[in-house]
Design a protein around this motif. Structure first.
Motif, PDB file in Angstrom:
ATOM      1  N   HIS A   1      14.679  -2.242 -37.905  1.00 43.35           N
ATOM      2  CA  HIS A   1      14.795  -2.821 -39.245  1.00 43.35           C
ATOM      3  C   HIS A   1      13.577  -2.420 -40.057  1.00 43.35           C
ATOM      4  O   HIS A   1      12.494  -2.239 -39.504  1.00 43.35           O
ATOM      5  CB  HIS A   1      14.833  -4.350 -39.190  1.00 43.35           C
ATOM      6  N   THR A   2      13.745  -2.303 -41.372  1.00 44.71           N
ATOM      7  CA  THR A   2      12.606  -2.222 -42.276  1.00 44.71           C
ATOM      8  C   THR A   2      12.348  -3.642 -42.737  1.00 44.71           C
ATOM      9  O   THR A   2      13.250  -4.318 -43.254  1.00 44.71           O
ATOM     10  CB  THR A   2      12.900  -1.315 -43.489  1.00 44.71           C
ATOM     11  N   VAL A   3      11.123  -4.120 -42.509  1.00 45.59           N
ATOM     12  CA  VAL A   3      10.760  -5.495 -42.835  1.00 45.59           C
ATOM     13  C   VAL A   3       9.439  -5.498 -43.597  1.00 45.59           C
ATOM     14  O   VAL A   3       8.713  -4.506 -43.623  1.00 45.59           O
ATOM     15  CB  VAL A   3      10.638  -6.375 -41.562  1.00 45.59           C
TER      16      VAL A   3
ATOM     17  N   GLY B   1      17.607  -8.517 -47.367  1.00 43.38           N
ATOM     18  CA  GLY B   1      17.223  -9.397 -48.462  1.00 43.38           C
ATOM     19  C   GLY B   1      16.988 -10.837 -48.044  1.00 43.38           C
ATOM     20  O   GLY B   1      16.635 -11.670 -48.880  1.00 43.38           O
ATOM     21  N   LYS B   2      17.154 -11.140 -46.758  1.00 39.61           N
ATOM     22  CA  LYS B   2      16.964 -12.500 -46.250  1.00 39.61           C
ATOM     23  C   LYS B   2      15.560 -12.652 -45.672  1.00 39.61           C
ATOM     24  O   LYS B   2      14.841 -11.684 -45.459  1.00 39.61           O
ATOM     25  CB  LYS B   2      18.003 -12.829 -45.170  1.00 39.61           C
ATOM     26  N   PHE B   3      15.178 -13.904 -45.379  1.00 43.55           N
ATOM     27  CA  PHE B   3      13.817 -14.229 -44.967  1.00 43.55           C
ATOM     28  C   PHE B   3      13.806 -14.940 -43.621  1.00 43.55           C
ATOM     29  O   PHE B   3      14.610 -15.846 -43.395  1.00 43.55           O
ATOM     30  CB  PHE B   3      13.160 -15.148 -46.002  1.00 43.55           C
ATOM     31  N   ILE B   4      12.885 -14.549 -42.770  1.00 48.54           N
ATOM     32  CA  ILE B   4      12.626 -15.257 -41.518  1.00 48.54           C
ATOM     33  C   ILE B   4      11.354 -16.076 -41.705  1.00 48.54           C
ATOM     34  O   ILE B   4      10.314 -15.538 -42.105  1.00 48.54           O
ATOM     35  CB  ILE B   4      12.425 -14.263 -40.346  1.00 48.54           C
ATOM     36  N   PHE B   5      11.468 -17.378 -41.438  1.00 50.40           N
ATOM     37  CA  PHE B   5      10.297 -18.246 -41.373  1.00 50.40           C
ATOM     38  C   PHE B   5      10.152 -18.699 -39.926  1.00 50.40           C
ATOM     39  O   PHE B   5      11.111 -19.207 -39.329  1.00 50.40           O
ATOM     40  CB  PHE B   5      10.453 -19.484 -42.264  1.00 50.40           C
ATOM     41  N   GLU B   6       8.964 -18.512 -39.362  1.00 57.39           N
ATOM     42  CA  GLU B   6       8.722 -18.975 -38.005  1.00 57.39           C
ATOM     43  C   GLU B   6       8.622 -20.500 -38.014  1.00 57.39           C
ATOM     44  O   GLU B   6       7.930 -21.082 -38.855  1.00 57.39           O
ATOM     45  CB  GLU B   6       7.443 -18.346 -37.467  1.00 57.39           C
TER      46      GLU B   6
ATOM     47  N   GLY C   1       6.257 -15.329 -41.804  1.00 57.85           N
ATOM     48  CA  GLY C   1       7.412 -14.663 -41.226  1.00 57.85           C
ATOM     49  C   GLY C   1       7.574 -13.296 -41.849  1.00 57.85           C
ATOM     50  O   GLY C   1       6.593 -12.621 -42.132  1.00 57.85           O
ATOM     51  N   TRP C   2       8.819 -12.908 -42.101  1.00 55.39           N
ATOM     52  CA  TRP C   2       9.068 -11.609 -42.719  1.00 55.39           C
ATOM     53  C   TRP C   2      10.356 -11.614 -43.519  1.00 55.39           C
ATOM     54  O   TRP C   2      11.195 -12.491 -43.379  1.00 55.39           O
ATOM     55  CB  TRP C   2       9.089 -10.492 -41.689  1.00 55.39           C
ATOM     56  N   LYS C   3      10.478 -10.603 -44.372  1.00 58.66           N
ATOM     57  CA  LYS C   3      11.691 -10.363 -45.154  1.00 58.66           C
ATOM     58  C   LYS C   3      12.372  -9.124 -44.584  1.00 58.66           C
ATOM     59  O   LYS C   3      11.715  -8.122 -44.305  1.00 58.66           O
ATOM     60  CB  LYS C   3      11.341 -10.119 -46.623  1.00 58.66           C
ATOM     61  N   TYR C   4      13.687  -9.220 -44.383  1.00 57.03           N
ATOM     62  CA  TYR C   4      14.458  -8.049 -43.977  1.00 57.03           C
ATOM     63  C   TYR C   4      14.740  -7.210 -45.216  1.00 57.03           C
ATOM     64  O   TYR C   4      15.387  -7.665 -46.152  1.00 57.03           O
ATOM     65  CB  TYR C   4      15.792  -8.462 -43.357  1.00 57.03           C
TER      66      TYR C   4
ATOM     67  N   LYS D   1       6.262  -2.716 -46.800  1.00 54.63           N
ATOM     68  CA  LYS D   1       7.395  -2.475 -45.905  1.00 54.63           C
ATOM     69  C   LYS D   1       6.950  -1.652 -44.698  1.00 54.63           C
ATOM     70  O   LYS D   1       6.090  -0.782 -44.826  1.00 54.63           O
ATOM     71  CB  LYS D   1       8.512  -1.726 -46.633  1.00 54.63           C
ATOM     72  N   GLU D   2       7.573  -1.937 -43.560  1.00 53.16           N
ATOM     73  CA  GLU D   2       7.338  -1.134 -42.364  1.00 53.16           C
ATOM     74  C   GLU D   2       8.556  -1.228 -41.461  1.00 53.16           C
ATOM     75  O   GLU D   2       9.292  -2.215 -41.495  1.00 53.16           O
ATOM     76  CB  GLU D   2       6.087  -1.584 -41.612  1.00 53.16           C
ATOM     77  N   ASP D   3       8.774  -0.184 -40.674  1.00 48.62           N
ATOM     78  CA  ASP D   3       9.866  -0.200 -39.701  1.00 48.62           C
ATOM     79  C   ASP D   3       9.389  -0.892 -38.437  1.00 48.62           C
ATOM     80  O   ASP D   3       8.283  -0.623 -37.950  1.00 48.62           O
ATOM     81  CB  ASP D   3      10.318   1.224 -39.369  1.00 48.62           C
ATOM     82  N   ARG D   4      10.229  -1.810 -37.931  1.00 46.13           N
ATOM     83  CA  ARG D   4       9.918  -2.519 -36.685  1.00 46.13           C
ATOM     84  C   ARG D   4      11.139  -2.508 -35.786  1.00 46.13           C
ATOM     85  O   ARG D   4      12.261  -2.711 -36.241  1.00 46.13           O
ATOM     86  CB  ARG D   4       9.554  -3.979 -36.954  1.00 46.13           C
ATOM     87  N   HIS D   5      10.883  -2.336 -34.502  1.00 46.98           N
ATOM     88  CA  HIS D   5      11.940  -2.465 -33.502  1.00 46.98           C
ATOM     89  C   HIS D   5      11.984  -3.940 -33.095  1.00 46.98           C
ATOM     90  O   HIS D   5      11.073  -4.427 -32.433  1.00 46.98           O
ATOM     91  CB  HIS D   5      11.658  -1.574 -32.296  1.00 46.98           C
ATOM     92  N   LEU D   6      13.029  -4.640 -33.526  1.00 47.64           N
ATOM     93  CA  LEU D   6      13.214  -6.049 -33.209  1.00 47.64           C
ATOM     94  C   LEU D   6      14.283  -6.171 -32.121  1.00 47.64           C
ATOM     95  O   LEU D   6      14.876  -5.174 -31.697  1.00 47.64           O
ATOM     96  CB  LEU D   6      13.607  -6.812 -34.477  1.00 47.64           C
ATOM     97  N   ILE D   7      14.537  -7.382 -31.674  1.00 50.09           N
ATOM     98  CA  ILE D   7      15.525  -7.617 -30.616  1.00 50.09           C
ATOM     99  C   ILE D   7      16.873  -6.997 -30.969  1.00 50.09           C
ATOM    100  O   ILE D   7      17.546  -6.448 -30.105  1.00 50.09           O
ATOM    101  CB  ILE D   7      15.676  -9.131 -30.356  1.00 50.09           C
ATOM    102  N   THR D   8      17.248  -7.043 -32.227  1.00 50.00           N
ATOM    103  CA  THR D   8      18.564  -6.554 -32.659  1.00 50.00           C
ATOM    104  C   THR D   8      18.537  -5.120 -33.182  1.00 50.00           C
ATOM    105  O   THR D   8      19.489  -4.682 -33.820  1.00 50.00           O
ATOM    106  CB  THR D   8      19.155  -7.487 -33.732  1.00 50.00           C
TER     107      THR D   8
END
Length: 106
Positions: free
Chosen positions: A61-63, A92-97, A76-79, A51-58
């Motif tokens: 988030h910890t991803v 708990g959702k997943f981003i797939f590029e 991709g990543w998991k939120y 896990k790591e904290d990232r500044h995303l567009i929205t």
């Protein structure tokens, strides 16, 4: 005899490991690191990184990056956590590029 068609799947672009079901797509309107991305409710045959904290567009988030369970390609990543109330639905959702997955059984 009738042809049986299995569920529509998404697979790793590199090794064709099945990673998610088409029916689990929540949204196709997301931005990944390198272009469009899809938000999925579930994933399979993947591993989750640290896990790591990232500044995303929205916002913040910890991803955790998600990797193909076979070839270890980053897909991709998991939120894990959303800090803004309006973004909590992603937890708990997943981003797939889009560029990292291919359609199967379509």
């Amino acid at each position: 005899m009738e042809d049986l068609v299995g569920p529509r799947l998404y697979s790793c672009f590199n090794c064709r490991n099945h990673v998610s079901l088409h029916d689990d797509i929540i949204s196709k309107a997301f931005q990944g690191r390198n272009g469009r991305a899809f938000l999925f409710s579930h994933a399979m045959n993947i591993s989750v990184g640290p896990k790591e904290d990232r500044h995303l567009i929205t916002g913040l988030h910890t991803v955790a990056d998600i990797y193909c369970g076979d070839c270890r390609e980053v897909l991709g990543w998991k939120y894990v956590r959303a800090y803004e109330a309006s973004q909590k639905y992603k937890e708990g959702k997943f981003i797939f590029e889009k560029a990292k997955i291919v359609k199967e059984n379509w």
